[in-house]
Design a protein around this motif. Structure first.
Motif, PDB file in Angstrom:
ATOM      1  N   GLN A  52       0.824  -1.209   0.000  1.00 38.03           N
ATOM      2  CA  GLN A  52       0.000   0.000   0.000  1.00 38.03           C
ATOM      3  C   GLN A  52       0.865   1.270   0.000  1.00 38.03           C
ATOM      4  O   GLN A  52       0.572   2.226  -0.698  1.00 38.03           O
ATOM      5  CB  GLN A  52      -0.932   0.012   1.237  1.00 38.03           C
ATOM      6  N   HIS A  53       1.932   1.244   0.799  1.00 42.52           N
ATOM      7  CA  HIS A  53       2.843   2.395   0.886  1.00 42.52           C
ATOM      8  C   HIS A  53       3.428   2.721  -0.505  1.00 42.52           C
ATOM      9  O   HIS A  53       3.416   3.872  -0.952  1.00 42.52           O
ATOM     10  CB  HIS A  53       3.956   2.065   1.884  1.00 42.52           C
ATOM     11  N   ARG A  56       0.792   3.981  -2.982  1.00 41.72           N
ATOM     12  CA  ARG A  56       0.416   5.358  -2.645  1.00 41.72           C
ATOM     13  C   ARG A  56       1.466   6.343  -3.182  1.00 41.72           C
ATOM     14  O   ARG A  56       1.145   7.403  -3.682  1.00 41.72           O
ATOM     15  CB  ARG A  56       0.298   5.491  -1.121  1.00 41.72           C
ATOM     16  N   ASP A  57       2.729   5.960  -3.100  1.00 39.67           N
ATOM     17  CA  ASP A  57       3.809   6.830  -3.577  1.00 39.67           C
ATOM     18  C   ASP A  57       4.049   6.700  -5.084  1.00 39.67           C
ATOM     19  O   ASP A  57       5.043   7.213  -5.598  1.00 39.67           O
ATOM     20  CB  ASP A  57       5.106   6.510  -2.828  1.00 39.67           C
TER      21      ASP A  57
END
Lengths: 470, 71
Positions: A52-53, A56-57
């Motif tokens: 997810q991290h 997201r980036d």
């Protein structure tokens, strides 16, 4: 790389090395299978927040999980999970990127490794082929590249990172911007020994290049025959220090395009401002008429005409042979945060071939065709006269690349063509409008012809024979 | 740069001291593994110094910006 249209599924040819899983196509859609052998690492990767991290980036391609029963896998017995990644518009390769694209791909890889370490993961490969330009951003497409970090272990992908990214970037910045093309013959990156020998002595005064290229090459040579070495701990701080040092090395490498080969082209053509406006207008009208989903602009320079398509939301690839033009185009893309245009380096007289194992790991340019529409503006004289390609062969090649074609015929009387004859004799008796039309007729139907007012050039809208009308 | 040249001799000495013996098998990336093990201390130390320097700098700038606000 092309989509299957039948109900069969088959693995994609570039993804056979990794026992953790593979990419396959089924009913025209692209999937990635995660094999049971890699279940624990993958579940921790998705469940622990790293996936997810990174999504997201915008550093990792997002995917949707599919139920195992819903997709026909070529190896269902091995399957742990099947995911459907967002599809990349055009798959490009490191030898088709300009300097800043390669640099951004390198920095994305290092940013991913930094974030991965924060989540107790590590990249288990650092192949430049795992990075694609997706919606304008350098994005990792291999969701299986992560393994759980084991305290004290060195970075397994360090060699690959230096060969795929640092060495070609250093060669481009310190020797010649065309040298990243070495990743074409050397599919696992530029051998550090070659980079070390080719780089000027002054690069030994840069601590990071001294370590990661020169000493690295020496260490590879020194331990080439060694099968056993004592293993020593590489702590977490040391690993972060390594990534920090590589990041510094990459950021420190710079290349400024000093004008382009065709840089003054628009200031120095047969086009007056008015004629130029007419050409833009005609190209726009042709694009609207064809209503393509994909456009390839061949000989795009810095992408002025590519943007007519891209600004209409059409996925556009802007090819040019000149590294400086591609670099300038990419910088514009970054500056304006454009998402529909991909500048790439391509020599049409020697386009990207099929490469790797069984000729199937990396697709040739023609393998990635056809585009709905090909633009070939102010290009024909470079192929037919500078490179001596008979017009009929130009037509045949273009008919493989696109379903429709907007092509500009530049006559001998044009000053740009006259310039080509400055140092050579005219051995092109068929290079005229009638000869051009006769050469293209076997491959294309003519849809429209426009004389560009205020110039001696002609624009053609052609449709590949057998294609239904737009 | 200067930090590097202070730590470089340490690294060179470490290189010379690394024994080659039979403990674990490594793949053809052996040279790359060995180099990482050699430079680990150097890069780790450089990184630790850099991070503490950032922390000190942030502390000092924080101190001043708070003073500014108080003024």
């Amino acid at each position: 790389m092309t989509a299957t249209t039948d109900r069969e599924s088959r693995s994609v040819d570039g993804s056979f090395r990794d026992p953790a899983g593979f990419v396959f196509e089924s009913a025209g859609r692209l999937y990635r299978q995660i094999n049971r052998i890699f279940a624990a690492d993958f579940d921790a990767f998705v469940g622990g927040g790293l996936y997810q991290h990174l999504v997201r980036d915008q550093l990792l391609i997002p995917h949707t999980e599919r139920a195992l029963g819903d997709v026909v896998s070529p190896a269902p017995a091995l399957a742990h999970r099947i995911v459907e990644p967002e599809r990349v518009g055009f798959v490009s390769y490191p030898y088709e990127w300009c300097f800043s694209q390669l640099k951004d791909a390198a920095l994305a890889t290092l940013a991913i490794q930094t974030i991965a370490l924060e989540h107790d993961f590590s990249l288990r490969d650092a192949s430049a082929f795992n990075i694609q330009f997706h919606r304008g951003c350098a994005t990792l497409i291999d969701t299986l590249s992560f393994e759980r970090y084991r305290e004290g272990e060195p970075w397994v992908a360090y060699r690959q990172f230096c060969q795929h990214f640092l060495a070609p970037l250093a060669l481009a910045a310190r020797v010649d911007p065309r040298l990243p093309l070495l990743s074409r013959p050397f599919i696992d990156g530029v051998p550090l020994e070659i980079a070390s020998r080719a780089l000027p002595v002054s690069t030994r005064w840069s601590p990071s290049l001294l370590i990661h290229i020169h000493l690295h090459a020496r260490s590879q040579r020194r331990f080439a025959g060694a099968s056993m070495v004592k293993k020593r701990r590489v702590g977490r701080t040391a690993l972060r220090g390594l990534i920090d040092s590589l990041t510094g090395a990459v950021k420190g490498l710079k290349w400024e395009p000093a004008g382009t080969e065709w840089g003054d082209y628009y200031a120095d053509t047969n086009y007056s401002d008015a004629a130029r406006g007419k050409k833009v207008e005609a190209v726009r009208e042709f694009i609207v008429r064809v209503a393509p989903s994909t456009v390839w602009d061949l000989g795009a320079n810095t992408g002025e005409f590519s943007r007519i398509a891209a600004e209409r939301g059409i996925a556009t690839v802007a090819f040019d042979v000149d590294p400086a033009a591609v670099e300038k185009n990419y910088r514009l893309v970054r500056e304006r945060k454009e998402t529909h245009i991909l500048p790439l380096l391509m020599d049409l007289t020697n386009p990207s071939p099929a490469l790797g194992w069984d000729h199937r790991e990396r697709a040739s340019l023609a393998d990635r065709a056809p585009a709905d529409l090909v633009l070939a503006l102010a290009l024909i004289h470079h192929l037919a006269i500078s490179n001596n390609v008979p017009l009929e062969r130009v037509a045949r090649f273009f008919s493989r690349l696109g379903r429709a074609l907007v092509i500009e015929f530049v006559p001998k009387s044009d000053s740009q063509v006259q310039r080509l004859f400055a140092t050579r004799t005219d051995v092109f008796p068929h290079y005229h409008r009638a000869g051009f039309e006769a050469a293209f007729a076997p491959y294309f139907d003519t849809v429209d012809v426009r004389l560009v007012e205020g110039s001696e050039r002609t624009l053609y809208l052609l449709r590949r024979r057998g294609e239904s009308s737009a | 740069m200067s930090r590097f040249w202070v730590l470089a001799p340490v690294a060179v000495v470490t290189v010379l001291l690394i024994p080659l013996d039979a403990h674990a098998y490594l793949d053809p990336g052996t040279g790359s593994y060995v180099l990482q093990m050699i430079i680990a201390g150097l890069l780790g130390a450089a990184f630790a110094i850099k991070m503490s320097w950032f922390r000190i700098r942030r502390f000092i700038t924080g101190l001043f910006s708070r003073n500014d606000r108080n003024d």
